[in-house]
Design a protein around this motif. Structure first.
Motif, PDB file in Angstrom:
ATOM      1  N   VAL A   1       1.021  -1.154  -0.018  1.00  0.00           N
ATOM      2  CA  VAL A   1       0.073   0.170  -0.068  1.00  0.00           C
ATOM      3  C   VAL A   1       0.812   1.264  -0.036  1.00  0.00           C
ATOM      4  O   VAL A   1       1.928   1.462   0.754  1.00  0.00           O
ATOM      5  CB  VAL A   1      -0.968  -0.088   1.105  1.00  0.00           C
ATOM      6  N   SER A   2       0.368   2.191  -1.031  1.00  0.00           N
ATOM      7  CA  SER A   2       1.202   3.603  -0.996  1.00  0.00           C
ATOM      8  C   SER A   2       0.260   4.505  -1.136  1.00  0.00           C
ATOM      9  O   SER A   2      -0.968   4.384  -1.508  1.00  0.00           O
ATOM     10  CB  SER A   2       2.139   3.348  -2.239  1.00  0.00           C
ATOM     11  N   ASN A   3       0.636   5.883  -0.776  1.00  0.00           N
ATOM     12  CA  ASN A   3      -0.168   7.014  -0.939  1.00  0.00           C
ATOM     13  C   ASN A   3      -0.294   7.375  -2.360  1.00  0.00           C
ATOM     14  O   ASN A   3       0.592   7.288  -3.152  1.00  0.00           O
ATOM     15  CB  ASN A   3       0.425   8.002  -0.077  1.00  0.00           C
ATOM     16  N   ALA A   4      -1.541   7.839  -2.676  1.00  0.00           N
ATOM     17  CA  ALA A   4      -1.689   8.245  -4.346  1.00  0.00           C
ATOM     18  C   ALA A   4      -2.700   9.357  -4.188  1.00  0.00           C
ATOM     19  O   ALA A   4      -3.603   9.636  -4.255  1.00  0.00           O
ATOM     20  CB  ALA A   4      -2.239   7.466  -4.858  1.00  0.00           C
TER      21      ALA A   4
ATOM     22  N   TRP B   1      -1.280  -9.003  -9.862  1.00  0.00           N
ATOM     23  CA  TRP B   1      -1.551  -8.027 -10.997  1.00  0.00           C
ATOM     24  C   TRP B   1      -2.568  -6.988 -10.761  1.00  0.00           C
ATOM     25  O   TRP B   1      -2.990  -6.122 -11.632  1.00  0.00           O
ATOM     26  CB  TRP B   1      -2.259  -9.106 -12.308  1.00  0.00           C
ATOM     27  N   ARG B   2      -3.152  -7.001  -9.529  1.00  0.00           N
ATOM     28  CA  ARG B   2      -4.191  -6.162  -9.114  1.00  0.00           C
ATOM     29  C   ARG B   2      -3.649  -4.685  -8.646  1.00  0.00           C
ATOM     30  O   ARG B   2      -2.644  -4.871  -7.913  1.00  0.00           O
ATOM     31  CB  ARG B   2      -4.979  -6.818  -7.987  1.00  0.00           C
ATOM     32  N   VAL B   3      -4.410  -3.691  -8.995  1.00  0.00           N
ATOM     33  CA  VAL B   3      -3.886  -2.357  -8.308  1.00  0.00           C
ATOM     34  C   VAL B   3      -5.352  -1.911  -8.051  1.00  0.00           C
ATOM     35  O   VAL B   3      -6.124  -1.556  -8.945  1.00  0.00           O
ATOM     36  CB  VAL B   3      -3.434  -1.360  -9.517  1.00  0.00           C
TER      37      VAL B   3
ATOM     38  N   LEU C   1      -9.917  -0.965 -10.772  1.00  0.00           N
ATOM     39  CA  LEU C   1     -10.727  -1.568  -9.491  1.00  0.00           C
ATOM     40  C   LEU C   1     -10.481  -0.244  -8.302  1.00  0.00           C
ATOM     41  O   LEU C   1      -9.584   0.283  -8.221  1.00  0.00           O
ATOM     42  CB  LEU C   1      -9.783  -2.631  -9.035  1.00  0.00           C
ATOM     43  N   ARG C   2     -11.576  -0.213  -7.579  1.00  0.00           N
ATOM     44  CA  ARG C   2     -11.811   0.586  -6.718  1.00  0.00           C
ATOM     45  C   ARG C   2     -12.361   0.370  -5.313  1.00  0.00           C
ATOM     46  O   ARG C   2     -13.435  -0.697  -5.581  1.00  0.00           O
ATOM     47  CB  ARG C   2     -12.542   2.070  -7.218  1.00  0.00           C
ATOM     48  N   CYS C   3     -11.858   0.808  -4.290  1.00  0.00           N
ATOM     49  CA  CYS C   3     -12.572   0.278  -3.235  1.00  0.00           C
ATOM     50  C   CYS C   3     -12.881   1.756  -2.360  1.00  0.00           C
ATOM     51  O   CYS C   3     -12.039   2.547  -1.960  1.00  0.00           O
ATOM     52  CB  CYS C   3     -11.676  -0.542  -2.223  1.00  0.00           C
ATOM     53  N   PHE C   4     -14.373   1.755  -1.926  1.00  0.00           N
ATOM     54  CA  PHE C   4     -14.496   3.153  -0.996  1.00  0.00           C
ATOM     55  C   PHE C   4     -14.843   2.809   0.084  1.00  0.00           C
ATOM     56  O   PHE C   4     -15.374   1.743   0.526  1.00  0.00           O
ATOM     57  CB  PHE C   4     -15.784   3.435  -1.943  1.00  0.00           C
ATOM     58  N   VAL C   5     -14.466   3.531   1.222  1.00  0.00           N
ATOM     59  CA  VAL C   5     -14.195   3.030   2.474  1.00  0.00           C
ATOM     60  C   VAL C   5     -15.117   3.874   3.329  1.00  0.00           C
ATOM     61  O   VAL C   5     -14.768   5.203   3.230  1.00  0.00           O
ATOM     62  CB  VAL C   5     -12.878   2.964   3.215  1.00  0.00           C
ATOM     63  N   THR C   6     -15.961   3.553   3.958  1.00  0.00           N
ATOM     64  CA  THR C   6     -16.687   4.398   4.771  1.00  0.00           C
ATOM     65  C   THR C   6     -17.189   3.485   6.170  1.00  0.00           C
ATOM     66  O   THR C   6     -16.845   2.290   6.261  1.00  0.00           O
ATOM     67  CB  THR C   6     -18.255   4.756   4.189  1.00  0.00           C
TER      68      THR C   6
END
Length: 105
Positions: A23-26, A36-38, A55-60
């Protein structure tokens, strides 16, 4: 973009790291890589739907996860996405548009 909640991103970083992602800051979000996943990880509900990434993950928080899913379904982004609802007990549930209920962890 909406207000970034550092605690949400910190919890997401820990979860993705535990799952074996690097995991890195973007900018105002995280970039989680494994094989292969980002996966781009965004905290809470963005004012504008991000356009990059496959691929996206929204965190709440878990009590906001269903409304965030509904909002994303209405926006119909052109990438695969999921919502990670964080619980008060340190766990999380994954909500995906093809799943009617969250998957507990």
């Amino acid at each position: 973009m909406g207000v970034v909640s550092t605690p949400l991103l910190d919890e997401a970083r820990s979860i993705f790291t535990d799952l074996g992602y690097t995991v890195s800051n973007a900018g105002t979000e995280l970039r989680a890589e494994r094989k292969w996943r980002v996966v781009y990880v965004t905290a809470s509900n963005p004012d504008e739907t991000p356009e990059h990434g496959e691929l996206r993950c929204f965190v709440t928080r878990e009590d906001h996860a269903s409304s965030l899913c509904d909002d994303l379904l209405a926006r119909a982004p052109e990438y695969d996405w999921a919502v990670m609802g964080l619980t008060d007990t340190g766990g999380y549930q994954i909500h995906h548009p093809t799943i009617s209920e969250g998957l507990p962890t």
